[in-house]
Design a protein around this motif. Structure first.
Motif, PDB file in Angstrom:
ATOM      1  N   THR A 193      96.904   9.484  -9.299  1.00 52.97           N
ATOM      2  CA  THR A 193      96.929  10.944  -9.469  1.00 52.97           C
ATOM      3  C   THR A 193      97.856  11.388 -10.607  1.00 52.97           C
ATOM      4  O   THR A 193      97.856  12.545 -10.973  1.00 52.97           O
ATOM      5  N   VAL A 194      98.676  10.499 -11.140  1.00 53.88           N
ATOM      6  CA  VAL A 194      99.589  10.924 -12.214  1.00 53.88           C
ATOM      7  C   VAL A 194      99.282  10.256 -13.556  1.00 53.88           C
ATOM      8  O   VAL A 194      99.981  10.464 -14.534  1.00 53.88           O
ATOM      9  N   LYS A 195      98.211   9.462 -13.595  1.00 57.85           N
ATOM     10  CA  LYS A 195      98.010   8.684 -14.816  1.00 57.85           C
ATOM     11  C   LYS A 195      97.690   9.541 -16.042  1.00 57.85           C
ATOM     12  O   LYS A 195      97.879   9.101 -17.156  1.00 57.85           O
ATOM     13  N   ASP A 196      97.234  10.768 -15.840  1.00 55.02           N
ATOM     14  CA  ASP A 196      96.945  11.646 -16.977  1.00 55.02           C
ATOM     15  C   ASP A 196      98.139  12.500 -17.421  1.00 55.02           C
ATOM     16  O   ASP A 196      98.003  13.332 -18.319  1.00 55.02           O
ATOM     17  N   ALA A 197      99.289  12.299 -16.812  1.00 51.88           N
ATOM     18  CA  ALA A 197     100.468  13.103 -17.176  1.00 51.88           C
ATOM     19  C   ALA A 197     100.847  12.865 -18.645  1.00 51.88           C
ATOM     20  O   ALA A 197     100.588  11.789 -19.202  1.00 51.88           O
ATOM     21  N   ASP A 198     101.449  13.885 -19.282  1.00 50.73           N
ATOM     22  CA  ASP A 198     101.884  13.749 -20.677  1.00 50.73           C
ATOM     23  C   ASP A 198     102.970  12.690 -20.812  1.00 50.73           C
ATOM     24  O   ASP A 198     103.103  12.034 -21.835  1.00 50.73           O
ATOM     25  N   ASN A 199     103.781  12.584 -19.767  1.00 49.82           N
ATOM     26  CA  ASN A 199     104.866  11.608 -19.784  1.00 49.82           C
ATOM     27  C   ASN A 199     105.124  11.158 -18.345  1.00 49.82           C
ATOM     28  O   ASN A 199     105.065  11.969 -17.428  1.00 49.82           O
ATOM     29  N   GLU A 222     116.514   3.169  -8.262  1.00 48.73           N
ATOM     30  CA  GLU A 222     117.895   3.348  -7.782  1.00 48.73           C
ATOM     31  C   GLU A 222     118.679   4.356  -8.620  1.00 48.73           C
ATOM     32  O   GLU A 222     119.800   4.097  -9.051  1.00 48.73           O
ATOM     33  N   GLY A 223     118.058   5.526  -8.865  1.00 49.21           N
ATOM     34  CA  GLY A 223     118.776   6.599  -9.536  1.00 49.21           C
ATOM     35  C   GLY A 223     118.867   6.490 -11.048  1.00 49.21           C
ATOM     36  O   GLY A 223     119.570   7.281 -11.687  1.00 49.21           O
ATOM     37  N   ASN A 224     118.163   5.506 -11.636  1.00 52.61           N
ATOM     38  CA  ASN A 224     118.150   5.374 -13.096  1.00 52.61           C
ATOM     39  C   ASN A 224     116.724   5.468 -13.603  1.00 52.61           C
ATOM     40  O   ASN A 224     115.822   4.870 -13.008  1.00 52.61           O
ATOM     41  N   ILE A 225     116.549   6.159 -14.725  1.00 52.96           N
ATOM     42  CA  ILE A 225     115.227   6.142 -15.347  1.00 52.96           C
ATOM     43  C   ILE A 225     115.133   4.861 -16.165  1.00 52.96           C
ATOM     44  O   ILE A 225     115.893   4.662 -17.112  1.00 52.96           O
ATOM     45  N   VAL A 226     114.216   3.978 -15.742  1.00 52.75           N
ATOM     46  CA  VAL A 226     114.173   2.648 -16.367  1.00 52.75           C
ATOM     47  C   VAL A 226     113.041   2.503 -17.377  1.00 52.75           C
ATOM     48  O   VAL A 226     113.077   1.606 -18.225  1.00 52.75           O
ATOM     49  N   GLU A 227     112.020   3.344 -17.274  1.00 53.20           N
ATOM     50  CA  GLU A 227     110.912   3.310 -18.239  1.00 53.20           C
ATOM     51  C   GLU A 227     110.372   4.714 -18.394  1.00 53.20           C
ATOM     52  O   GLU A 227     110.477   5.526 -17.484  1.00 53.20           O
ATOM     53  N   GLU A 228     109.755   4.969 -19.533  1.00 53.11           N
ATOM     54  CA  GLU A 228     109.211   6.295 -19.796  1.00 53.11           C
ATOM     55  C   GLU A 228     108.075   6.157 -20.791  1.00 53.11           C
ATOM     56  O   GLU A 228     108.178   5.367 -21.735  1.00 53.11           O
ATOM     57  N   GLY A 229     107.001   6.884 -20.615  1.00 54.25           N
ATOM     58  CA  GLY A 229     105.893   6.839 -21.569  1.00 54.25           C
ATOM     59  C   GLY A 229     104.616   7.318 -20.921  1.00 54.25           C
ATOM     60  O   GLY A 229     104.630   7.782 -19.779  1.00 54.25           O
ATOM     61  N   THR A 230     103.506   7.203 -21.653  1.00 53.06           N
ATOM     62  CA  THR A 230     102.224   7.554 -21.044  1.00 53.06           C
ATOM     63  C   THR A 230     101.759   6.363 -20.205  1.00 53.06           C
ATOM     64  O   THR A 230     102.298   5.260 -20.313  1.00 53.06           O
ATOM     65  N   HIS A 231     100.733   6.605 -19.407  1.00 53.84           N
ATOM     66  CA  HIS A 231     100.174   5.548 -18.557  1.00 53.84           C
ATOM     67  C   HIS A 231      99.823   4.301 -19.382  1.00 53.84           C
ATOM     68  O   HIS A 231     100.222   3.191 -19.037  1.00 53.84           O
ATOM     69  N   GLN A 232      99.113   4.528 -20.503  1.00 55.77           N
ATOM     70  CA  GLN A 232      98.699   3.401 -21.330  1.00 55.77           C
ATOM     71  C   GLN A 232      99.902   2.650 -21.912  1.00 55.77           C
ATOM     72  O   GLN A 232      99.952   1.426 -21.890  1.00 55.77           O
ATOM     73  N   GLU A 233     100.872   3.416 -22.428  1.00 59.14           N
ATOM     74  CA  GLU A 233     102.065   2.784 -23.012  1.00 59.14           C
ATOM     75  C   GLU A 233     102.799   1.953 -21.964  1.00 59.14           C
ATOM     76  O   GLU A 233     103.246   0.833 -22.231  1.00 59.14           O
ATOM     77  N   LEU A 234     102.899   2.510 -20.770  1.00 59.44           N
ATOM     78  CA  LEU A 234     103.667   1.816 -19.729  1.00 59.44           C
ATOM     79  C   LEU A 234     102.946   0.566 -19.232  1.00 59.44           C
ATOM     80  O   LEU A 234     103.590  -0.440 -18.916  1.00 59.44           O
ATOM     81  N   LEU A 235     101.619   0.617 -19.184  1.00 55.74           N
ATOM     82  CA  LEU A 235     100.882  -0.585 -18.762  1.00 55.74           C
ATOM     83  C   LEU A 235     101.091  -1.707 -19.765  1.00 55.74           C
ATOM     84  O   LEU A 235     101.292  -2.867 -19.398  1.00 55.74           O
ATOM     85  N   LEU A 236     101.088  -1.337 -21.069  1.00 59.28           N
ATOM     86  CA  LEU A 236     101.273  -2.344 -22.118  1.00 59.28           C
ATOM     87  C   LEU A 236     102.661  -2.975 -22.054  1.00 59.28           C
ATOM     88  O   LEU A 236     102.860  -4.117 -22.442  1.00 59.28           O
ATOM     89  N   ARG A 237     103.593  -2.202 -21.557  1.00 62.02           N
ATOM     90  CA  ARG A 237     104.969  -2.695 -21.528  1.00 62.02           C
ATOM     91  C   ARG A 237     105.170  -3.809 -20.498  1.00 62.02           C
ATOM     92  O   ARG A 237     106.142  -4.560 -20.539  1.00 62.02           O
TER      93      ARG A 237
END
Ligand SMILES: Nc1ncnc2c1ncn2[C@@H]1O[C@H](COP(=O)(O)OP(=O)(O)O)[C@@H](O)[C@H]1O
Ligand SMILES: [Mg+2]
Length: 255
Positions: A210-216, A222-237
Motif C-alpha cells: 500500500t505504500v510502494k507508490d509513495a514519493d519517498n 529502533e528509532g533511526n532512519i536507516v534507509e530512504e528512497g522510492t520503492h524501486q531505489e530501495l529494492l535495488l539497494r
C-alpha cells in the motif's frame, strides 16, 4: 502578536535531529531528521516498536522532543497553539478514539459545520454507510464507550470518514486500515488515495504494497532512519526495505 506560519512554506513537516524518550533512559527516536515537502506523500515503514507511531504523536504535539526541533508548515511546533495545529492535521490510526455519542457525532467531529449530506457522503466513501443504515437508529445510533458496540473494522472506517470530512491539508495515516479485510482495505485505500491527492500525507502501513507508490519511503529501525528512497531505489539497494518487502509478501501469501 501570535506567530503564524509562513503562507509560502515549502515543507509541511520537518524533523531536525529529533531525539525522544518516554521518560526512561532509552531513546525511542534517535537523532531523526527528515523533511516532507508540501503535497508530498511519504511513507514510514519498519518493524513494530521501531518508533513509527511516536513520530505521529510528536507531529500532533502530544509530546515534545528531548532534543532537536520540529517545524510544521515552516513554524516551530512550540509556536503553534495546539488547537490550530490539530485543525490543519487529520489523523486516521490503528487505535481509533470514538466518543460515546452517535455515529453521526463521531464523524462530525472532523468538521462541526458539515451537513448530513456531507456526513453521509464521507460514510459512503469508506464503505461505512451500508452497515450504519442497518443499525436501529441509523446515523443516530450510539456507539458506546470508546465505540464498544462496533467491530474494530467499523471503528476504523468511521475514523477515516472523520478524516475525509475534515479535509485538512496534512494527513497522518498510521495503519488506518489494519483492522479491515483485504477486500474492503483496497476500496477504503482508494477513497484515501483520492483524499490525499492534493494534500501532504505521512503514511504508515503494515502492508507494504500500500505504500510502494509513495514519493519517498523512510525505513526506521529502533528509532533511526536507516534507509530512504522510492520503492524501486530501495529494492535495488538490497537492504532492510528489501527484507521487509519480501517478508510482507510472504505474509500476504498465507493470508
Ligand atoms: N506511551 C508510552 N510510554 C512508554 N513507552 C512507549 C509509549 N508508547 C510507545 N512506547 C514504546 O516506544 C517504542 C516505539 O513505539 P511506537 O512508536 O508505538 O512503535 P511502532 O509504531 O513502530 O510500532 C516501543 O518500544 C514502545 O513500547
Ligand atoms: Mg504504531
Amino acid at each position: 502578536m501570535v506567530k503564524t506560519y509562513d503562507p509560502y512554506y515549502s515543507y509541511s513537516v520537518e524533523f531536525e535531529n529529533v531525539s525522544f524518550s518516554y521518560g526512561d533512559s532509552n531513546n525511542v527516536l534517535d537523532n531523526v531528521s527528515f523533511k516532507i515537502r508540501k503535497g508530498e506523500k511519504v511513507a514510514i515503514v519498519g518493524e513494530s516498536s521501531s518508533g513509527k507511531s511516536t513520530i505521529v504523536k510528536l507531529i500532533l504535539g502530544f509530546y515534545k522532543p528531548v532534543k532537536g526541533c520540529i517545524k510544521i508548515m515552516g513554524l516551530d511546533i512550540d509556536k503553534w497553539d495546539l488547537k490550530s495545529l490539530r485543525n490543519i492535521i487529520s489523523v486516521a490510526n490503528q487505535d481509533v478514539y470514538l466518543f460515546p455519542e452517535s455515529v453521526k457525532e463521531n464523524i462530525k467531529y472532523g468538521n462541526y459545520n458539515a451537513d448530513d449530506e456531507r456526513i453521509i457522503n464521507s460514510a459512503k466513501k469508506v464503505l461505512a454507510y451500508d452497515f450504519v443504515i442497518r443499525f436501529p437508529n441509523g446515523l443516530n445510533t450510539r456507539v458506546g464507550e470508546r465505540g464498544v458496540f462496533l467491530s474494530g473494522g467499523q471503528r476504523q472506517k468511521l475514523s477515516i470518514a472523520r478524516a475525509i470530512l475534515k479535509n485538512s491539508p496534512i494527513l497522518l495515516l498510521d495503519e488506518p486500515t489494519s483492522s479491515l479485510d483485504s477486500e474492503s482495505e483496497s476500496l477504503v485505500l482508494q477513497a484515501l488515495n483520492n483524499l490525499i491527492r492534493d494534500k501532504t500525507a505521512l503514511i504508515i502501513a503494515h502492508r507494504l504494497s500500500t505504500v510502494k507508490d509513495a514519493d519517498n519511503i523512510m525505513v526506521i529501525e529502533e528509532g533511526n532512519i536507516v534507509e530512504e528512497g522510492t520503492h524501486q531505489e530501495l529494492l535495488l539497494r538490497n537492504g532492510k526495505y528489501k527484507h521487509l518487502w519480501k517478508k510482507s509478501f510472504q505474509f500476504s501469501k498465507v493470508e
